[in-house]
Design an enzyme around this catalytic site. Sequence first.
Site: not given
Length: 564
Positions: A217, A296, A452, A491
């Site tokens: 981050s 998928d 994220d 995240h």
Amino acid sequence: MSFFHTLQPASPPAAGLRRKLLPAALTMPLLMAACGGGNGDASAQQLTPAAACAELSTKAGLAATTLTTTYVAADTKRPGGAATGAFLSGHCVVTGAINPRVGVDGKNYAIGFQLSLPDNWNGRFLFIGGGGNDGILRDTSLSSSISGGTPSPLGQGFAVVSTDAGHTGTTASFGADPQARIDHAYNSYDKTAVAAKSLIATRYGRKPDHSYFSGCSGGGRQGMMFSQRFPDYFDAITAGAPAMRVSSGATVAAMWNTIQFDAIAPQDASGKRILSQAFSNADLNLVADAVKASCDAADGVADGLVNNVKACKFDPAVLQCNGAKGASCLSSAQVGALKSVFSGPRNSAGKALYAGQPWDPGLAAPGWRTWTLGSSTTATPDARYITLMVDALVNEFFTPPDLSFNPLAFNFDTDPARMEAYSAIYDTYRDDKLTAFKQRGGKMLFIHGMSDPIFSALDTMDYYERLAANNGGMAATQSFARTFLVPGMNHCSGGPATDNFDSIQAMVDWVEKGVAPDTIAAKALPANTFMPNRTRPLCPYPQFAKYKGAGNVEDASSFVCVAE
């Protein structure tokens, strides 16, 4: 003239010149180490580790720096103060404050750092990055936030440092002080790295054999900053979910997303919107299931993970109700909001202001909701887009600050220009060459979760492709920089993902053994209710993990990294 207009992009001096500019007090321990002095000489070796720790506060000789030391005896503390697990060996914890001062806002400032020096030093130095608005000292007995699968680096013998980035407290109110802004952008990390290496040389009588950085981050942005401004400081850097354009792009997207979601949220009795109820958890599960149904199996098996990222072309319109909103479909307003959010913010001319988001089943995980919608049952939102990003926007990213700003009134034509002055010194997406870092042999790992909700994996993919274009193509670029995408991960961690891996060891192997990471072994923790105990290979982009067609779907050995 407002002092905020003094913020200018700083071009760092060349590596050799920077070394010449170091204060003599900082270079002296290195000279002593080269001559056999410091704690490497015979007399110093007679000191007990506790005594050697105690004398650092007076022997270090760091200019404009106060130090306190605490010796932690062997077998008295576990990493992070855990109640179970292996104990740490003996180590010295140095807490420092560089350049203490009073800011223009009347508050006390200093560049704080915590450095842990193990008795059984392995010759390695690790800087662990921060995150959010910083303002705290990360526990140096723990690992980096993007490498939770790494056993305590301190326990392994690394010397480990963290910094508060030049201010205390996790709000962005420090943005009122121009120097604090510069410290948060780059200066505090420079000063902390130099001080830590000097203290290491004083304690052990020599500088580190190898230096590493790992962060996620904001810490990922800090790692990129080091590769650009101070390219000779670290042998390898892990930049997880890097906030590379947070002050000019991702924050704009956070405002965009909040406005889209708020506009469709139900109202309370007084007519105010309840942001968290724009989508129920059941609604998000509907979307996640539809993404899996669409994307998928493109990696060879339907296992809940969308590995073949580029093959995923999902359209939420497949979920739109024919009539009234029901349990198995979404309203037209909800579908419209999803399309707008996942496409990314634009101004009135249609110009993209930040990357959109990739479609990934991890959007139904708690970590995605925490950022985007929150869980407040009232009209007072608690989404991190509001509690964290608005705080950073009005205090730091706007120049000058604008504390009365209403995020729901963000103007996508004019407000981004108010963020450019700080972006010039804070954001790290512009340097897509890394010439000096590459030339001195540095290695770079980018790691990003595909779900994220704040820093888009698409932005990291775009940066890496630009980096490759400027360095002779993908194959040539992988000699010094690689990107690993983590399907399902929110995240920095969490979500239906194999989010437990040891990227620090991957750096060490690349630097010290010449073994480039063709894969990174990853697993889901037993507590991961989505896929407990699953293992997978993380593959260097643009490769992805493809099922071989046979074998246990839960086992990494049944998958191979391919590019299609």
